[in-house]
Design a protein around this motif. Structure first.
Motif, PDB file in Angstrom:
ATOM      1  N   THR A 122     -29.898  35.761 -64.472  1.00  0.00           N
ATOM      2  CA  THR A 122     -31.256  35.211 -64.386  1.00  0.00           C
ATOM      3  C   THR A 122     -31.500  34.604 -63.011  1.00  0.00           C
ATOM      4  N   PHE A 123     -30.502  33.916 -62.474  1.00  0.00           N
ATOM      5  CA  PHE A 123     -30.634  33.368 -61.123  1.00  0.00           C
ATOM      6  C   PHE A 123     -30.889  34.492 -60.130  1.00  0.00           C
ATOM      7  N   ASP A 151     -26.408  19.449 -60.961  1.00  0.00           N
ATOM      8  CA  ASP A 151     -25.114  19.819 -61.532  1.00  0.00           C
ATOM      9  C   ASP A 151     -25.235  20.898 -62.604  1.00  0.00           C
ATOM     10  N   HIS A 152     -26.266  20.813 -63.459  1.00  0.00           N
ATOM     11  CA  HIS A 152     -26.392  21.720 -64.596  1.00  0.00           C
ATOM     12  C   HIS A 152     -27.634  22.605 -64.557  1.00  0.00           C
ATOM     13  N   CYS A 180     -30.704  27.007 -66.296  1.00  0.00           N
ATOM     14  CA  CYS A 180     -29.473  26.301 -66.634  1.00  0.00           C
ATOM     15  C   CYS A 180     -28.295  27.017 -65.986  1.00  0.00           C
ATOM     16  N   LYS A 181     -27.416  26.263 -65.366  1.00  0.00           N
ATOM     17  CA  LYS A 181     -26.242  26.816 -64.713  1.00  0.00           C
ATOM     18  C   LYS A 181     -25.086  27.037 -65.691  1.00  0.00           C
ATOM     19  N   GLN A 182     -25.176  26.450 -66.877  1.00  0.00           N
ATOM     20  CA  GLN A 182     -24.117  26.625 -67.872  1.00  0.00           C
ATOM     21  C   GLN A 182     -24.181  28.053 -68.433  1.00  0.00           C
ATOM     22  N   PRO A 183     -23.050  28.625 -68.812  1.00  0.00           N
ATOM     23  CA  PRO A 183     -23.033  30.004 -69.335  1.00  0.00           C
ATOM     24  C   PRO A 183     -23.463  30.053 -70.800  1.00  0.00           C
ATOM     25  N   VAL A 184     -24.746  29.769 -71.058  1.00  0.00           N
ATOM     26  CA  VAL A 184     -25.249  29.702 -72.432  1.00  0.00           C
ATOM     27  C   VAL A 184     -26.445  30.641 -72.605  1.00  0.00           C
ATOM     28  N   ASP A 236     -30.368  34.306 -70.319  1.00  0.00           N
ATOM     29  CA  ASP A 236     -29.771  33.023 -69.951  1.00  0.00           C
ATOM     30  C   ASP A 236     -30.816  31.922 -70.110  1.00  0.00           C
ATOM     31  N   VAL A 237     -30.386  30.715 -70.484  1.00  0.00           N
ATOM     32  CA  VAL A 237     -31.324  29.622 -70.740  1.00  0.00           C
ATOM     33  C   VAL A 237     -32.100  29.274 -69.471  1.00  0.00           C
ATOM     34  N   HIS A 238     -33.420  29.378 -69.575  1.00  0.00           N
ATOM     35  CA  HIS A 238     -34.299  29.045 -68.449  1.00  0.00           C
ATOM     36  C   HIS A 238     -35.716  28.839 -68.957  1.00  0.00           C
TER      37      HIS A 238
END
Length: 143
Positions: free
Chosen positions: A4-5, A19-20, A39-43, A88-90
């Motif tokens: 997604t990024f 951070d997240h 979100c940078k977390q792998p969720v 990805d969460v966004h």
């Protein structure tokens, strides 16, 4: 970073990285100042964001709202968690206003006002416009 990024132009579109979470300029602007909060977390589900990520989300949202209020004086703001194509969460962060707003000579009409935002037909930014908006908005971020 997750796909997604990459889809939304990371790292060239980065406004701020926490951070997240990271706020990115949305390359296609349904309204001027539209962002993606990713979100940078792998969720892949919002409920999977950990407690630290949820705590930092408040800081990210407060920062985004202050940033966009100062930059374009929006009237409302929409956070759309669509995650159909990009799992990805966004959130798509769409500042809303009646009529048009201009930032750095980039004028965009909110064609959906006062209803839901119209994403189809959003104004595609050129690379120089993206670079200028990223520099301007990241420079306005209150740390």
């Amino acid at each position: 970073m997750n796909p997604t990024f990459e889809k939304f132009g990371w790292p060239h579109t980065k406004i701020v990285e926490l951070d997240h979470w990271a706020a990115l300029l949305r390359p296609e602007q349904p309204t001027v100042g539209s962002l993606v909060l990713a979100c940078k977390q792998p969720v892949k589900a919002f409920a999977e964001v950990d407690a630290a990520g949820f705590a930092e989300l408040q800081h990210a949202v407060a920062g985004i709202e202050a940033l966009l209020k100062g930059a374009i004086s929006y009237e409302k703001i929409n956070y759309l968690m669509l995650m159909m194509v990009d799992p990805d969460v966004h959130f798509h962060v769409i500042p809303r206003y009646q009529g048009t707003r201009t930032l750095l000579d980039i004028e965009v009409e909110d064609t959906g006002w006062p209803g839901p935002p119209v994403l189809a037909g959003a104004r595609a930014l050129t690379r120089p416009e993206m670079d200028a908006l990223v520099a301007d908005l990241s420079g306005r971020w209150q740390h």
